[in-house]
Scaffold this active site. Structure first.
Site, PDB file in Angstrom:
ATOM      1  N   LYS A   7      14.429  44.335  11.339  1.00 48.57           N
ATOM      2  CA  LYS A   7      13.078  43.959  11.168  1.00 48.57           C
ATOM      3  C   LYS A   7      12.358  43.245  12.705  1.00 48.57           C
ATOM      4  CE  LYS A   7      14.007  42.183   6.578  1.00 48.57           C
ATOM      5  NZ  LYS A   7      14.070  40.878   5.934  1.00 48.57           N
ATOM      6  N   GLY A   8      13.454  42.936  13.425  1.00 46.52           N
ATOM      7  CA  GLY A   8      13.090  42.261  14.593  1.00 46.52           C
ATOM      8  C   GLY A   8      12.195  42.570  15.589  1.00 46.52           C
ATOM      9  N   GLU A  60      14.070  48.037  20.141  1.00 44.27           N
ATOM     10  CA  GLU A  60      14.913  47.006  19.647  1.00 44.27           C
ATOM     11  C   GLU A  60      14.342  45.739  20.211  1.00 44.27           C
ATOM     12  OE1 GLU A  60      17.178  46.009  17.722  1.00 44.27           O
ATOM     13  OE2 GLU A  60      19.146  47.443  18.231  1.00 44.27           O
ATOM     14  N   ASP A  61      14.585  44.758  19.440  1.00 49.23           N
ATOM     15  CA  ASP A  61      14.386  43.464  19.867  1.00 49.23           C
ATOM     16  C   ASP A  61      15.263  42.917  21.103  1.00 49.23           C
ATOM     17  OD1 ASP A  61      16.446  43.230  18.279  1.00 49.23           O
ATOM     18  OD2 ASP A  61      15.675  41.611  16.947  1.00 49.23           O
ATOM     19  N   ASP A  64      22.413  42.884  22.841  1.00 47.90           N
ATOM     20  CA  ASP A  64      23.421  41.829  22.950  1.00 47.90           C
ATOM     21  C   ASP A  64      24.791  42.357  23.270  1.00 47.90           C
ATOM     22  OD1 ASP A  64      24.112  38.837  23.017  1.00 47.90           O
ATOM     23  OD2 ASP A  64      24.868  39.393  20.966  1.00 47.90           O
ATOM     24  N   VAL A 114      18.159  33.099  21.031  1.00 46.79           N
ATOM     25  CA  VAL A 114      16.756  32.865  21.034  1.00 46.79           C
ATOM     26  C   VAL A 114      16.062  33.423  19.565  1.00 46.79           C
ATOM     27  CG1 VAL A 114      16.377  33.336  23.369  1.00 46.79           C
ATOM     28  CG2 VAL A 114      16.805  35.274  22.057  1.00 46.79           C
ATOM     29  N   ASP A 120      14.955  36.310  14.213  1.00 46.85           N
ATOM     30  CA  ASP A 120      15.038  35.484  13.294  1.00 46.85           C
ATOM     31  C   ASP A 120      16.360  34.339  13.385  1.00 46.85           C
ATOM     32  OD1 ASP A 120      16.891  37.357  12.584  1.00 46.85           O
ATOM     33  OD2 ASP A 120      16.895  36.489  10.646  1.00 46.85           O
ATOM     34  N   ARG A 126      10.421  34.701  12.588  1.00 49.45           N
ATOM     35  CA  ARG A 126       9.926  35.891  13.350  1.00 49.45           C
ATOM     36  C   ARG A 126       8.419  35.845  13.554  1.00 49.45           C
ATOM     37  NH1 ARG A 126      13.805  39.269  12.107  1.00 49.45           N
ATOM     38  NH2 ARG A 126      15.211  39.399  10.022  1.00 49.45           N
TER      39      ARG A 126
HETATM   40  P1  5GP Z   1      24.257  43.622  19.209  1.00 51.53           P
HETATM   41  O1  5GP Z   1      24.617  44.763  18.039  1.00 51.53           O
HETATM   42  O2  5GP Z   1      23.608  44.153  20.378  1.00 51.53           O
HETATM   43  O3  5GP Z   1      25.140  42.583  19.277  1.00 51.53           O
HETATM   44  O4  5GP Z   1      22.928  42.856  18.389  1.00 51.53           O
HETATM   45  C1  5GP Z   1      21.725  43.415  18.229  1.00 51.53           C
HETATM   46  C2  5GP Z   1      21.021  42.545  17.037  1.00 51.53           C
HETATM   47  O5  5GP Z   1      21.471  41.284  17.012  1.00 51.53           O
HETATM   48  C3  5GP Z   1      19.684  42.478  17.496  1.00 51.53           C
HETATM   49  O6  5GP Z   1      18.959  43.491  17.042  1.00 51.53           O
HETATM   50  C4  5GP Z   1      19.422  40.975  16.934  1.00 51.53           C
HETATM   51  O7  5GP Z   1      18.777  41.538  15.485  1.00 51.53           O
HETATM   52  C5  5GP Z   1      20.476  40.227  16.770  1.00 51.53           C
HETATM   53  N1  5GP Z   1      20.648  39.396  17.883  1.00 51.53           N
HETATM   54  C6  5GP Z   1      21.506  39.428  18.839  1.00 51.53           C
HETATM   55  N2  5GP Z   1      21.065  38.341  19.620  1.00 51.53           N
HETATM   56  C7  5GP Z   1      20.371  37.569  19.135  1.00 51.53           C
HETATM   57  C8  5GP Z   1      19.811  36.195  19.684  1.00 51.53           C
HETATM   58  O8  5GP Z   1      19.947  35.794  20.502  1.00 51.53           O
HETATM   59  N3  5GP Z   1      18.883  35.749  18.564  1.00 51.53           N
HETATM   60  C9  5GP Z   1      18.594  36.277  17.359  1.00 51.53           C
HETATM   61  N4  5GP Z   1      17.506  35.853  16.536  1.00 51.53           N
HETATM   62  N5  5GP Z   1      19.151  37.561  16.994  1.00 51.53           N
HETATM   63  C10 5GP Z   1      19.989  37.952  17.785  1.00 51.53           C
END
Ligand code: 5GP
Length: 153
Positions: A7-8, A60-61, A64, A114, A120, A126
């Site tokens: 949802k981000g 994507e939001d 990471d 963040v 969220d 959000r």
């Molecule tokens: P990844 O698979 O790249 O590790 O993570 C992606 C998802 O993790 C993002 O789409 C997001 O929903 C969540 N996420 C990663 N870092 C953060 C952060 O700093 N804050 C929040 N609220 N969500 C995060």
């Protein structure tokens, strides 16, 4: 075609759409968050529109570890699009586990947790119109820790 990840990405997608001077198709996917012990992510809501032959940009939001995006890109590529690229509001490259290229990046950020503008903690925050830094220890103690302070004054 824009494929937004629920949802981000919603506030970012909405603002980006209003700036666009082309007319993209827009669709949504929702996937379970990556749990290291579960092995892989899973599609919870799939696309309604067929991506085959289309130029697809995943929205994507934040990227990471890159695990979510890598999974999504792999899944979409199997469906025969003409091209697939990725767009993220935030890129935290320092924590990348899977080297995943992100063609369109809003901001690169350091290793901070963040919140806001779609991002969220336990489904809160959000709706903030900006991105703020959150203290995970504080939030783990009380997910609503920042709620009262945000709109006071
Ligand atoms: P990844 O698979 O790249 O590790 O993570 C992606 C998802 O993790 C993002 O789409 C997001 O929903 C969540 N996420 C990663 N870092 C953060 C952060 O700093 N804050 C929040 N609220 N969500 C995060």
């Amino acid at each position: 075609m824009l494929v937004a990840v629920l949802k981000g990405s919603i506030p970012f997608l909405a603002d980006m759409l209003r700036e666009m001077t082309i007319v993209p198709l827009v669709d949504f996917m929702s996937i379970s968050s990556y749990a290291p012990d579960s092995g892989r992510v899973r599609i919870i809501k799939d696309l309604d529109i067929d991506v085959s032959g289309r130029d697809v940009v995943v929205v994507e939001d934040i990227v990471d570890t890159g695990l979510t995006l890598a999974y999504l890109l792999g899944e979409l590529r199997r469906r025969g699009p003409r091209s697939v690229a990725a767009c993220a509001l935030l890129d935290r490259a320092a924590r990348r586990i899977v080297p995943t290229p992100v063609e369109f990046v809003g901001f690169e950020i350091e290793d901070l947790y963040v919140l806001g503008y779609g991002l969220d903690y336990a489904e809160r925050y959000r709706n903030l119109d900006r991105v703020i830094e959150g203290d995970l220890e504080v939030l783990q103690g009380d997910p609503d820790a920042y709620v009262d302070g945000l709109y006071a004054g």
